[in-house]
Structure formats: C-alpha cells, structure tokens
Design a protein around this motif. Structure first.
Motif, PDB file in Angstrom:
ATOM      1  N   SER A 105      31.110  25.534  36.106  1.00 11.63           N
ATOM      2  CA  SER A 105      32.096  25.235  37.087  1.00 11.63           C
ATOM      3  C   SER A 105      33.402  25.671  36.628  1.00 11.63           C
ATOM      4  O   SER A 105      33.886  25.412  35.454  1.00 11.63           O
ATOM      5  N   GLN A 157      34.957  33.423  40.663  1.00 11.37           N
ATOM      6  CA  GLN A 157      34.279  33.019  41.694  1.00 11.37           C
ATOM      7  C   GLN A 157      32.942  32.974  41.654  1.00 11.37           C
ATOM      8  O   GLN A 157      32.217  32.489  42.469  1.00 11.37           O
ATOM      9  N   SER A 158      32.114  33.834  40.582  1.00 10.52           N
ATOM     10  CA  SER A 158      30.951  33.703  40.371  1.00 10.52           C
ATOM     11  C   SER A 158      30.274  33.768  39.043  1.00 10.52           C
ATOM     12  O   SER A 158      31.350  34.105  38.247  1.00 10.52           O
ATOM     13  N   ILE A 159      29.158  33.833  38.830  1.00  8.33           N
ATOM     14  CA  ILE A 159      28.564  33.940  37.286  1.00  8.33           C
ATOM     15  C   ILE A 159      29.007  35.272  36.741  1.00  8.33           C
ATOM     16  O   ILE A 159      29.229  35.360  35.588  1.00  8.33           O
ATOM     17  N   GLN A 160      28.715  36.410  37.726  1.00  7.43           N
ATOM     18  CA  GLN A 160      29.152  37.574  37.319  1.00  7.43           C
ATOM     19  C   GLN A 160      30.639  37.643  36.827  1.00  7.43           C
ATOM     20  O   GLN A 160      30.846  38.354  35.909  1.00  7.43           O
ATOM     21  N   ASP A 161      31.490  36.966  37.734  1.00  9.75           N
ATOM     22  CA  ASP A 161      32.858  37.317  37.453  1.00  9.75           C
ATOM     23  C   ASP A 161      33.105  36.522  35.882  1.00  9.75           C
ATOM     24  O   ASP A 161      33.793  36.783  35.168  1.00  9.75           O
ATOM     25  N   LEU A 199      29.494  27.449  39.818  1.00 11.63           N
ATOM     26  CA  LEU A 199      29.323  28.949  39.686  1.00 11.63           C
ATOM     27  C   LEU A 199      27.586  29.030  40.165  1.00 11.63           C
ATOM     28  O   LEU A 199      27.370  29.957  40.652  1.00 11.63           O
ATOM     29  N   GLY A 200      26.946  28.257  39.420  1.00  9.95           N
ATOM     30  CA  GLY A 200      25.547  28.228  39.632  1.00  9.95           C
ATOM     31  C   GLY A 200      24.624  27.081  38.911  1.00  9.95           C
ATOM     32  O   GLY A 200      25.306  26.533  38.324  1.00  9.95           O
ATOM     33  N   PRO A 202      23.667  29.446  44.102  1.00  6.70           N
ATOM     34  CA  PRO A 202      22.578  30.116  43.424  1.00  6.70           C
ATOM     35  C   PRO A 202      22.188  29.847  41.948  1.00  6.70           C
ATOM     36  O   PRO A 202      23.064  29.149  41.326  1.00  6.70           O
ATOM     37  N   GLU A 253      19.449  34.560  39.816  1.00  2.00           N
ATOM     38  CA  GLU A 253      19.906  35.666  40.746  1.00  2.00           C
ATOM     39  C   GLU A 253      20.824  36.278  40.357  1.00  2.00           C
ATOM     40  O   GLU A 253      21.098  37.256  40.896  1.00  2.00           O
ATOM     41  N   ALA A 254      21.748  35.763  39.266  1.00  4.19           N
ATOM     42  CA  ALA A 254      22.570  36.882  38.541  1.00  4.19           C
ATOM     43  C   ALA A 254      21.990  37.606  37.590  1.00  4.19           C
ATOM     44  O   ALA A 254      22.990  38.061  36.868  1.00  4.19           O
TER      45      ALA A 254
END
Length: 327
Positions: free
Chosen positions: A135, A143-147, A227-228, A242, A246-247
């Motif tokens: 988190s 904002q995301s795992i990718q970020d 985030l996930g 997610p 998924e990432a």
C-alpha cells in the motif's frame, strides 16, 4: 449333573478367541469415541492478531461437532517456533493441534536450525488465506503495481518500505517482488503492522506491507491506497483489488492459516478430525463470522494442502539462496 468334557486345547482356543474379540471391541469403541476429551489448538503468536482470531473462530465452530471443548492456547516466542515445536513434539493422538502459519512455518527452518519443520506435522486442512499486500499514500503519485515498479527502477534503493520485522510475511513478500521485478527498495523494519501504518500515513515511508485483512482496516477513511494482493485469485473481501499476477508478477505470499497435528496421527483419528473440521468450516455461522472479521476462507484438505505447502517451501528455499531475509 453330567457336563461333557472339552479338550484342553479347545478351552484355550476359545479363551484366546474371546480375548481377541474383547480387545477388538474395546479398540473400536476407543476409535468411535474420539474425541473423548478436550482438543487444544496452539496459536504460536500472541492473542488479538489475525492468526489468533482464525483459531478462535474455528475452535468455536469445531466444538459444535466435536462434542468436547476446543481450547485455544497462545504459546508465543521465537517468531512462532516455540508454539509449533511444542505441538511437533506432542503425542500424535489428535488432542493437540497447531495453527500452521505461513511464512513462519516454512521460513524459520530454512533460516536456522529449528526444533520443527514441515515434515514434523500431519497437515490436516488449510482454513484461511490472508494474502500479502503493498500500500501507498496516494499523495506520492503511485497508483498501481506497475507505477511502483517503474518508480523503483527509476531510483534504485531509494523508495522505503515498512514491515512488521525482519523475516516477517511483509518482508519476505517484498523480497519476492524485488526478485521478480528486478528492483531494489530500502527496508525499514518496525515492531508491528500498526507502527507500519502510522509511518505510512505520517509520510515517513513510501510503501507499507500488510496482510489483506489489516490493510482493508487501515484503508478505511484514510490516505491509504492498496495496490494489489499476492493471491492466486481476487479475494471475495476485495474483488476490486487486482492480484500481482494481473500486473505480470505471479506471486503468492502472505499468511495461510491451517491446522497441523504431530506427525504419525492414526488414520482413524485423522478421519475423525477431518470430519469435524469439514463440518465446522462449512457451518454458515462460521462463514458469516469469518466474513465479518475480514477473514477469507480458503479450505484445502490434506493432499491439496500438503502439495501447496511443499511448493511454497521450494519457493522460499529458492528465495533464500539469492535474498536471505535475516540479513
């Protein structure tokens, strides 16, 4: 009155036969009577945590079908080793069980010479799954795992992440992501997850590790973005969240919570215990209570549970060779 004489051999044979029949009857009665006394579930961690809550919810439901009290005892120390070692060395009669909690049940014997190992237990069933999460404070722009992965690659060994301690579920989970994504963050260990939460909300760390149940609680009404989740599928408690798979990172980590008995449990006793656990976990009141407590039921019986734990053990052994978590 005249009684016919029987050969001595016949008398002995009849006596032996009667004795064997009596022994068999007593043995069958003993098996049928299980449990004949209270069952103890040892929680190798302190009261009030997620593992303790799992044990108490399960014990309450098991009592309905066991016909005997099911008592929860907290045996704290050495990251869970003291409690699990106590059960591992107990008589294999079904009356003392342990909550087998990952990653500790698998990582402790890898990192040091422990008084128990996976082979010390007859694994009965997994009951709960509380996957690891990462988190952030959304004000940081991630904002995301990718970020998160992109930010870590841009500034290696700069972003900080907090955990409940060296070798904790959160620590091991982040090491798994670092290895999978080829990134490096700075570890900041705390004494517990509540301290991690305060540090994130106070802007002292960039990323917080926590199990899903904890993270959902921290996210209520605060600047906390999950985030996930490191789970094989989206949890019913957070279907909008997610998975890491998924990432692009097929990671499974966190806290599986199941029941184990000392190795060598008699087949009849194992069957009796499983019958009790089956009914307890299927009980609607148990399911409702687990949902209210933000505990995700993931029921895996003996073979499936053993296979998953064996596979996870291999993953942790592989991680240890490149990223030993006690350093």
């Amino acid at each position: 009155m005249h009684f016919p004489k029987l050969p001595v051999g016949s008398l002995i044979t009849n006596a032996v036969r009667a004795g064997l029949m009596l022994l068999c009857a007593v043995t069958l009665q003993a098996h049928a009577a299980f449990p004949a006394k209270p069952i103890t579930i040892v929680v190798p961690f302190s009261a009030g945590g997620g593992t303790d809550l799992t044990a108490r919810l399960l014990a309450k439901s098991m009592e309905k079908y066991a016909g005997q009290p099911v008592v929860v005892v907290n045996k704290v120390g050495a990251g869970g080793e003291i409690g699990m070692a106590q059960v591992a060395s107990a008589p294999a009669d079904g009356y003392m069980l342990s909550i087998v909690n990952t990653p500790n049940a698998l990582t402790i014997p890898i990192e040091r010479s422990a008084k128990f190992g996976l082979a010390s237990f007859d694994l009965l069933a997994n009951v709960m799954d509380d996957p690891a999460t990462l988190s952030v404070n959304p004000s940081r722009g991630i904002q995301s795992i990718q970020d998160l992965v992109a930010a870590a690659k841009k500034a290696p060994d700069t972003l900080t992440y907090g955990t409940a301690g060296i070798g904790s579920a959160g620590h091991v989970s982040m090491l798994m992501l670092e290895k999978a994504a080829g990134i490096k963050l700075r570890h900041v260990p705390f004494k517990g997850t509540s301290e991690v939460a305060n540090a994130l909300l106070g802007g002292h760390i960039d990323v917080a590790t926590a199990n899903l149940g904890e993270a959902l609680g921290f996210a209520k009404g605060s600047q906390w973005l999950i985030l996930g989740q490191m789970a094989p599928r989206r949890s019913p408690m957070a279907r909008e969240l997610p998975t890491f798979a998924e990432a692009g990172y097929a990671l499974e980590s966190g806290s599986l919570r199941g029941l184990g008995a000392p190795r060598g449990l008699p087949v009849e006793t194992s069957r009796a215990l499983l019958a009790i656990i089956d009914k307890a976990v299927a009980d609607p009141e148990f399911r409702e209570a687990a949902l209210k407590a933000q505990q995700d039921v993931r029921y895996l019986r003996q073979g499936e549970y053993q296979a998953l734990m064996t596979e996870m053990k291999k993953r942790y052994e592989s991680l240890w060779t490149t990223s030993p978590w006690n350093q």
